[in-house]
Design a protein around this motif. Structure first.
Motif, PDB file in Angstrom:
ATOM      1  N   GLY A 147      -5.169 -12.815  12.506  1.00 33.02           N
ATOM      2  CA  GLY A 147      -6.042 -11.706  12.868  1.00 33.02           C
ATOM      3  C   GLY A 147      -5.428 -10.325  12.829  1.00 33.02           C
ATOM      4  N   THR A 148      -4.343 -10.134  12.088  1.00 34.43           N
ATOM      5  CA  THR A 148      -3.672  -8.831  12.054  1.00 34.43           C
ATOM      6  C   THR A 148      -4.127  -8.023  10.844  1.00 34.43           C
ATOM      7  N   PRO A 149      -4.464  -6.743  11.009  1.00 34.83           N
ATOM      8  CA  PRO A 149      -4.841  -5.894   9.872  1.00 34.83           C
ATOM      9  C   PRO A 149      -3.725  -5.824   8.830  1.00 34.83           C
ATOM     10  N   VAL A 150      -4.118  -5.669   7.564  1.00 36.77           N
ATOM     11  CA  VAL A 150      -3.152  -5.725   6.467  1.00 36.77           C
ATOM     12  C   VAL A 150      -3.324  -4.524   5.541  1.00 36.77           C
ATOM     13  N   VAL A 151      -2.202  -3.881   5.209  1.00 38.89           N
ATOM     14  CA  VAL A 151      -2.129  -2.977   4.062  1.00 38.89           C
ATOM     15  C   VAL A 151      -1.553  -3.804   2.932  1.00 38.89           C
ATOM     16  N   CYS A 152      -2.348  -4.051   1.894  1.00 38.79           N
ATOM     17  CA  CYS A 152      -1.948  -4.971   0.833  1.00 38.79           C
ATOM     18  C   CYS A 152      -1.714  -4.213  -0.467  1.00 38.79           C
ATOM     19  N   LEU A 153      -0.474  -4.257  -0.964  1.00 38.09           N
ATOM     20  CA  LEU A 153      -0.133  -3.714  -2.281  1.00 38.09           C
ATOM     21  C   LEU A 153      -0.480  -4.785  -3.291  1.00 38.09           C
ATOM     22  N   PHE A 154      -1.648  -4.666  -3.916  1.00 39.71           N
ATOM     23  CA  PHE A 154      -2.210  -5.775  -4.678  1.00 39.71           C
ATOM     24  C   PHE A 154      -2.159  -5.490  -6.174  1.00 39.71           C
ATOM     25  N   ALA A 155      -1.347  -6.256  -6.892  1.00 40.57           N
ATOM     26  CA  ALA A 155      -1.302  -6.143  -8.352  1.00 40.57           C
ATOM     27  C   ALA A 155      -2.505  -6.866  -8.954  1.00 40.57           C
TER      28      ALA A 155
ATOM     29  N   GLU B 255      -6.614  -2.508   4.002  1.00 45.46           N
ATOM     30  CA  GLU B 255      -6.440  -1.384   3.082  1.00 45.46           C
ATOM     31  C   GLU B 255      -5.820  -1.950   1.810  1.00 45.46           C
ATOM     32  N   LEU B 256      -6.565  -1.919   0.709  1.00 48.09           N
ATOM     33  CA  LEU B 256      -6.099  -2.474  -0.559  1.00 48.09           C
ATOM     34  C   LEU B 256      -5.608  -1.332  -1.450  1.00 48.09           C
TER      35      LEU B 256
ATOM     36  N   THR C  93       2.281  -5.582   3.076  1.00 47.30           N
ATOM     37  CA  THR C  93       2.804  -6.625   2.202  1.00 47.30           C
ATOM     38  C   THR C  93       2.061  -6.619   0.875  1.00 47.30           C
ATOM     39  N   GLY C  94       2.527  -7.453  -0.058  1.00 44.36           N
ATOM     40  CA  GLY C  94       1.850  -7.596  -1.338  1.00 44.36           C
ATOM     41  C   GLY C  94       0.901  -8.773  -1.316  1.00 44.36           C
ATOM     42  N   ASN C  95       0.477  -9.184  -2.510  1.00 43.88           N
ATOM     43  CA  ASN C  95      -0.377 -10.361  -2.637  1.00 43.88           C
ATOM     44  C   ASN C  95       0.529 -11.583  -2.588  1.00 43.88           C
ATOM     45  N   THR C  96       0.782 -12.045  -1.393  1.00 39.42           N
ATOM     46  CA  THR C  96       1.709 -13.146  -1.182  1.00 39.42           C
ATOM     47  C   THR C  96       1.289 -13.926   0.049  1.00 39.42           C
ATOM     48  N   GLY C  97       1.899 -15.092   0.248  1.00 38.05           N
ATOM     49  CA  GLY C  97       1.498 -15.961   1.340  1.00 38.05           C
ATOM     50  C   GLY C  97       1.424 -15.295   2.701  1.00 38.05           C
TER      51      GLY C  97
END
Length: 362
Positions: free
Chosen positions: A282-290, A306-307, A269-273
């Motif tokens: 508690g779930t790992p996140v791949v974050c597409l972060f602007a 993973e950022l 997901t992105g930088n969002t709620g």
């Protein structure tokens, strides 16, 4: 027992990030040994659903703040009087105002003072006069470049509230039933990865076709993919899900979405709620972060992460809602292959995708 108001007037993600501070106010010890665990959370309309899932909150009161909500409601005498009357009738004695670096606690502090609140704590760069009894000075009393969770905890601690022993300070929500049964159905069908392509601000969204290509690649790697999104994102989620991924766009309330994210092996997901909701379960996140806002402050907190995204792009720290750079290069430069590789790295940190069946224990 004191009755304490804690204010976080922003959206769902910001409210979730205030969770550890709320637990400190609700359950933590004070210097006099008392435990003022009757907490009223004042939040905006976009944060109320998340607020109702936070441990330690006795009551949630929703107020559309005219200097926070976008689009902003007119600041009428009626709306301000309604808040003042609520605070008075609720017998609130103290208040802790949680804000981000670009926000001031002073307008709300004025209204709370008019309502008779005796002690108010907040962080303010500006001179606070008689509006704050406990004032933290950002940049002097604490660094600005720190996670929002830590900032909120620092404000709460200045007011005399610290987390109880055994509380790790991570995000958390209360468990609850999934009235639609979606999460249980997904779990019965086997492991899955969630892709959540939407974002409240266009500047924070990874391109839809990049998301769609990622779903195809994940499926080619043998992963089952579930695509999630809000009621206004059904066209987007249909595009991203394609013909074979499970499309839940517009089909989940926040409680069900939390359960779906809790059962996932990884969330993309992105930088969002929902990034913070994933962290809260508690779930790992791949974050597409602007980098329109600093990742050190708003990246998913307390989970394997993973950022991705160019954090030094020209849009850095602009707080733009629409990308100011043609082509949206900070995120469009991230390839679907890179996202899949990030997913695989996170999966390598657990026993295996086929055996990982996470139990959600808030």
């Amino acid at each position: 027992m004191s009755r304490v108001l804690v204010a976080r007037l922003d959206g769902m993600g910001d409210v979730l990030l205030s969770g550890p501070a709320l637990r400190a106010v609700a359950n933590g010890s004070r210097p006099d040994g008392s435990r003022p665990n009757d907490v009223v959370l004042l939040c905006g309309p976009e944060g109320s659903s998340a607020a109702e899932m936070l441990p330690g909150v006795t009551q949630v009161h929703t107020w559309a703040c005219p200097w926070i909500v976008n689009p902003a409601p007119p600041p009428t005498q009626g709306m301000t009087n309604a808040l003042i009357e609520f605070v008075r009738s609720s017998r609130i004695e103290e208040a802790v105002i949680l804000t981000s670096f670009h926000q001031s606690p002073l307008p709300l502090a004025l209204l709370l003072r008019l309502a008779g609140v005796q002690k108010i704590t907040g962080a303010s760069t500006d001179y606070a006069g008689s509006l704050l009894d406990v004032r933290l000075k950002p940049g002097e009393d604490f660094p600005e470049d720190q996670p929002e969770v830590v900032r909120a905890l620092t404000i709460a601690e200045a007011g005399g509230y610290v987390l109880p022993n055994g509380d790790d300070g991570k995000l958390r929500i209360t468990s609850g039933p999934d009235p639609e049964g979606v999460a249980e159905e997904l779990a019965d069908e086997g492991p899955y990865i969630v892709v959540h392509p939407g974002a409240a601000a266009p500047a924070r969204a990874w391109p839809a076709l990049h998301n769609a290509a990622t779903v195809e690649l994940l499926e080619a790697y043998g992963h089952r993919v579930v695509v999630t999104g809000g009621p206004g994102e059904t066209s987007l989620t249909a595009t991203v899900a394609g013909p074979s991924a499970r499309n839940l766009g517009g089909g989940t309330n926040l409680r069900t979405l939390a359960a779906v994210l809790a059962g996932a092996a990884v969330v993309v997901t992105g930088n969002t709620g929902p990034a913070h909701l994933a962290a809260a379960v508690g779930t790992p996140v791949v974050c597409l972060f602007a980098p329109v806002v600093p990742a050190i402050r708003w990246a998913p907190y307390g989970v394997p992460l993973e950022l991705l995204g160019d954090q030094e792009a020209a849009c850095k720290n602009t707080r733009a809602r629409v990308c100011p750079v043609p082509g949206h290069p900070c995120l469009s430069s991230v390839s679907p292959e890179q996202v899949v590789e990030a997913v695989e790295r996170l999966l390598g940190g657990v026993s295996s995708l086929s055996t990982r069946r996470k139990v959600w224990k808030p």
